[in-house]
Structures are given as structure tokens and as C-alpha cells.
Motif scaffolding. Structure first.
Motif, PDB file in Angstrom:
ATOM      1  N   SER A  28      -2.402  -7.870  -7.134  1.00 20.50           N
ATOM      2  CA  SER A  28      -3.819  -7.857  -6.738  1.00 20.50           C
ATOM      3  C   SER A  28      -3.950  -8.475  -5.350  1.00 20.50           C
ATOM      4  O   SER A  28      -3.445  -9.565  -5.108  1.00 20.50           O
ATOM      5  CB  SER A  28      -4.656  -8.664  -7.725  1.00 20.50           C
ATOM      6  OG  SER A  28      -4.624  -8.058  -8.991  1.00 20.50           O
ATOM      7  N   LEU A  29      -4.626  -7.753  -4.466  1.00 22.31           N
ATOM      8  CA  LEU A  29      -4.811  -8.233  -3.097  1.00 22.31           C
ATOM      9  C   LEU A  29      -6.263  -8.648  -2.903  1.00 22.31           C
ATOM     10  O   LEU A  29      -7.177  -7.821  -2.983  1.00 22.31           O
ATOM     11  CB  LEU A  29      -4.439  -7.138  -2.089  1.00 22.31           C
ATOM     12  CG  LEU A  29      -3.008  -6.602  -2.177  1.00 22.31           C
ATOM     13  CD1 LEU A  29      -2.804  -5.466  -1.181  1.00 22.31           C
ATOM     14  CD2 LEU A  29      -1.996  -7.713  -1.946  1.00 22.31           C
ATOM     15  N   VAL A  30      -6.463  -9.922  -2.633  1.00 32.78           N
ATOM     16  CA  VAL A  30      -7.806 -10.483  -2.471  1.00 32.78           C
ATOM     17  C   VAL A  30      -8.633  -9.730  -1.423  1.00 32.78           C
ATOM     18  O   VAL A  30      -9.792  -9.390  -1.675  1.00 32.78           O
ATOM     19  CB  VAL A  30      -7.730 -12.000  -2.158  1.00 32.78           C
ATOM     20  CG1 VAL A  30      -9.098 -12.562  -1.823  1.00 32.78           C
ATOM     21  CG2 VAL A  30      -7.102 -12.743  -3.327  1.00 32.78           C
ATOM     22  N   PRO A  31      -8.075  -9.426  -0.235  1.00 28.65           N
ATOM     23  CA  PRO A  31      -8.884  -8.744   0.784  1.00 28.65           C
ATOM     24  C   PRO A  31      -9.357  -7.348   0.373  1.00 28.65           C
ATOM     25  O   PRO A  31     -10.239  -6.783   0.999  1.00 28.65           O
ATOM     26  CB  PRO A  31      -7.959  -8.636   1.998  1.00 28.65           C
ATOM     27  CG  PRO A  31      -6.839  -9.568   1.745  1.00 28.65           C
ATOM     28  CD  PRO A  31      -6.745  -9.734   0.267  1.00 28.65           C
ATOM     29  N   PHE A  32      -8.775  -6.811  -0.677  1.00 32.77           N
ATOM     30  CA  PHE A  32      -9.153  -5.485  -1.153  1.00 32.77           C
ATOM     31  C   PHE A  32      -9.874  -5.574  -2.501  1.00 32.77           C
ATOM     32  O   PHE A  32      -9.793  -4.661  -3.328  1.00 32.77           O
ATOM     33  CB  PHE A  32      -7.910  -4.584  -1.244  1.00 32.77           C
ATOM     34  CG  PHE A  32      -7.292  -4.323   0.095  1.00 32.77           C
ATOM     35  CD1 PHE A  32      -7.784  -3.338   0.931  1.00 32.77           C
ATOM     36  CD2 PHE A  32      -6.220  -5.088   0.535  1.00 32.77           C
ATOM     37  CE1 PHE A  32      -7.227  -3.109   2.176  1.00 32.77           C
ATOM     38  CE2 PHE A  32      -5.653  -4.872   1.780  1.00 32.77           C
ATOM     39  CZ  PHE A  32      -6.159  -3.879   2.605  1.00 32.77           C
ATOM     40  N   GLY A  33     -10.557  -6.671  -2.711  1.00 28.11           N
ATOM     41  CA  GLY A  33     -11.345  -6.843  -3.928  1.00 28.11           C
ATOM     42  C   GLY A  33     -10.515  -6.933  -5.192  1.00 28.11           C
ATOM     43  O   GLY A  33     -10.979  -6.589  -6.272  1.00 28.11           O
ATOM     44  N   GLY A  34      -9.268  -7.378  -5.055  1.00 27.82           N
ATOM     45  CA  GLY A  34      -8.399  -7.517  -6.211  1.00 27.82           C
ATOM     46  C   GLY A  34      -7.665  -6.237  -6.586  1.00 27.82           C
ATOM     47  O   GLY A  34      -6.943  -6.218  -7.576  1.00 27.82           O
ATOM     48  N   LEU A  35      -7.829  -5.185  -5.802  1.00 27.19           N
ATOM     49  CA  LEU A  35      -7.096  -3.952  -6.065  1.00 27.19           C
ATOM     50  C   LEU A  35      -5.623  -4.140  -5.701  1.00 27.19           C
ATOM     51  O   LEU A  35      -5.297  -4.914  -4.808  1.00 27.19           O
ATOM     52  CB  LEU A  35      -7.660  -2.794  -5.236  1.00 27.19           C
ATOM     53  CG  LEU A  35      -9.085  -2.344  -5.527  1.00 27.19           C
ATOM     54  CD1 LEU A  35      -9.496  -1.250  -4.544  1.00 27.19           C
ATOM     55  CD2 LEU A  35      -9.229  -1.857  -6.960  1.00 27.19           C
ATOM     56  N   THR A  36      -4.763  -3.413  -6.376  1.00 30.65           N
ATOM     57  CA  THR A  36      -3.350  -3.385  -6.004  1.00 30.65           C
ATOM     58  C   THR A  36      -3.197  -2.428  -4.819  1.00 30.65           C
ATOM     59  O   THR A  36      -4.070  -1.591  -4.579  1.00 30.65           O
ATOM     60  CB  THR A  36      -2.484  -2.883  -7.172  1.00 30.65           C
ATOM     61  OG1 THR A  36      -2.790  -1.510  -7.417  1.00 30.65           O
ATOM     62  CG2 THR A  36      -2.681  -3.723  -8.430  1.00 30.65           C
ATOM     63  N   GLU A  85       1.868 -10.163   9.393  1.00 35.07           N
ATOM     64  CA  GLU A  85       3.021 -10.338  10.278  1.00 35.07           C
ATOM     65  C   GLU A  85       2.674 -11.190  11.491  1.00 35.07           C
ATOM     66  O   GLU A  85       3.542 -11.842  12.048  1.00 35.07           O
ATOM     67  CB  GLU A  85       3.550  -8.960  10.721  1.00 35.07           C
ATOM     68  CG  GLU A  85       4.239  -8.202   9.625  1.00 35.07           C
ATOM     69  CD  GLU A  85       4.648  -6.802  10.005  1.00 35.07           C
ATOM     70  OE1 GLU A  85       5.491  -6.234   9.290  1.00 35.07           O
ATOM     71  OE2 GLU A  85       4.132  -6.248  11.000  1.00 35.07           O
ATOM     72  N   LEU A  86       1.396 -11.178  11.860  1.00 32.79           N
ATOM     73  CA  LEU A  86       0.961 -11.992  13.006  1.00 32.79           C
ATOM     74  C   LEU A  86       0.509 -13.394  12.584  1.00 32.79           C
ATOM     75  O   LEU A  86      -0.044 -14.128  13.375  1.00 32.79           O
ATOM     76  CB  LEU A  86      -0.174 -11.275  13.740  1.00 32.79           C
ATOM     77  CG  LEU A  86       0.218  -9.963  14.418  1.00 32.79           C
ATOM     78  CD1 LEU A  86      -1.021  -9.253  14.955  1.00 32.79           C
ATOM     79  CD2 LEU A  86       1.220 -10.219  15.536  1.00 32.79           C
ATOM     80  N   GLY A  87       0.732 -13.724  11.311  1.00 29.06           N
ATOM     81  CA  GLY A  87       0.431 -15.063  10.830  1.00 29.06           C
ATOM     82  C   GLY A  87      -0.886 -15.199  10.089  1.00 29.06           C
ATOM     83  O   GLY A  87      -1.291 -16.286   9.737  1.00 29.06           O
ATOM     84  N   GLY A  88      -1.563 -14.051   9.843  1.00 30.91           N
ATOM     85  CA  GLY A  88      -2.822 -14.104   9.102  1.00 30.91           C
ATOM     86  C   GLY A  88      -2.572 -14.409   7.633  1.00 30.91           C
ATOM     87  O   GLY A  88      -1.463 -14.286   7.115  1.00 30.91           O
ATOM     88  N   PHE A  89      -3.602 -14.848   6.978  1.00 28.80           N
ATOM     89  CA  PHE A  89      -3.501 -15.171   5.561  1.00 28.80           C
ATOM     90  C   PHE A  89      -4.188 -14.113   4.748  1.00 28.80           C
ATOM     91  O   PHE A  89      -5.002 -13.358   5.229  1.00 28.80           O
ATOM     92  CB  PHE A  89      -4.144 -16.537   5.275  1.00 28.80           C
ATOM     93  CG  PHE A  89      -3.413 -17.662   5.953  1.00 28.80           C
ATOM     94  CD1 PHE A  89      -2.261 -18.172   5.404  1.00 28.80           C
ATOM     95  CD2 PHE A  89      -3.878 -18.194   7.156  1.00 28.80           C
ATOM     96  CE1 PHE A  89      -1.572 -19.217   6.022  1.00 28.80           C
ATOM     97  CE2 PHE A  89      -3.222 -19.219   7.777  1.00 28.80           C
ATOM     98  CZ  PHE A  89      -2.061 -19.725   7.216  1.00 28.80           C
ATOM     99  N   GLN A  90      -3.884 -14.128   3.462  1.00 34.51           N
ATOM    100  CA  GLN A  90      -4.492 -13.206   2.525  1.00 34.51           C
ATOM    101  C   GLN A  90      -5.896 -13.630   2.288  1.00 34.51           C
ATOM    102  O   GLN A  90      -6.865 -13.182   2.257  1.00 34.51           O
ATOM    103  CB  GLN A  90      -3.726 -13.216   1.201  1.00 34.51           C
ATOM    104  CG  GLN A  90      -3.831 -11.944   0.537  1.00 34.51           C
ATOM    105  CD  GLN A  90      -3.113 -11.867  -0.778  1.00 34.51           C
ATOM    106  OE1 GLN A  90      -3.483 -11.062  -1.505  1.00 34.51           O
ATOM    107  NE2 GLN A  90      -2.102 -12.628  -1.125  1.00 34.51           N
TER     108      GLN A  90
END
Length: 120
Positions: free
Chosen positions: A83-91, A115-120
Motif C-alpha cells: 500500500s502506497l500512502v501517496p496513492f491513497g493506500g493503493l498498491t 530517488e531524489l530523497g523524497g519520502f513516502q
């Protein structure tokens, strides 16, 4: 990483190799990458091109994130189950299925940010 032909004759060939590599039925692999459940029966050129393009795009995405994991299987499990937080929990798979090419683009932008050091 698993091998994918750069210009497969039929998308179904690539799906079969992915299914074998991940011990997953072909129709399930197709479903995870947002393709018709039996692309080998969709022989029109538009369907074949969609299949080829989608598989190549997903392969590029998996190849980019592969260094984050200890195996190809773990990379695939991320794609279908994380689950990816930035995508509303979608895989990632759900992002692709919901938004098609735009979903792949969004995931690649997210990977760029990470890759540029950003966070989820």
C-alpha cells in the motif's frame, strides 16, 4: 531480474514468462498489470500493442525499484501488495489498473521523488 524480450512477438509470451518467474497463473499476472485476462485471445493489433507497451512499462518500473529489494519475487510482491500512502493506500498494481498509462507515469514520478530523497 527476470528477462523480458525487448520486442516480444506476442504479449502472451511475456506474460507466460512472468507467470513462471513468479509462480503465478498467467491470467493473474495479466490482471495485476491491468491487461485483459486472456490477452493471447485478443489478436487485434491494438490489443497486442497495448499488451507490449504495458508490459514494457511495468518491466521498466520493476527494474527501477528492484535495488530496493533482495529478490525479484520481493519486487513483484511490492508491486502487487504494498500500500502506497501517496496513492491513497493503493498498491502499485491497483494504481496501474485504475489509471492505466497515467498510473505508470505517476508511479515513475513517485520513484523519481524517492530517488531524489523524497519520502513516502
Amino acid at each position: 531480474m527476470f528477462e523480458i524480450k525487448s520486442t516480444p512477438e506476442l504479449g502472451a509470451e511475456v506474460l507466460e514468462s512472468w507467470a513462471e518467474a513468479f509462480s503465478t497463473p498467467v491470467d493473474q499476472v495479466a490482471q495485476y498489470v491491468g491487461l485483459p485476462l486472456n490477452p493471447s485471445k485478443s489478436l487485434d493489433s491494438k490489443s497486442l500493442e497495448l499488451t507490449r507497451t504495458r508490459l514494457l512499462d511495468i518491466h521498466k518500473l520493476l527494474f527501477r525499484v528492484r535495488p530496493w529489494f533482495n529478490s525479484d519475487q520481493a519486487t513483484w510482491e511490492w508491486f502487487i501488495g504494498e500500500s502506497l500512502v501517496p496513492f491513497g493506500g493503493l498498491t502499485p498494481s491497483e494504481v496501474v489498473k485504475s489509471h492505466h498509462d497515467k498510473g505508470v507515469e505517476a508511479l515513475n514520478e513517485w520513484v523519481n521523488s524517492r530517488e531524489l530523497g523524497g519520502f513516502q
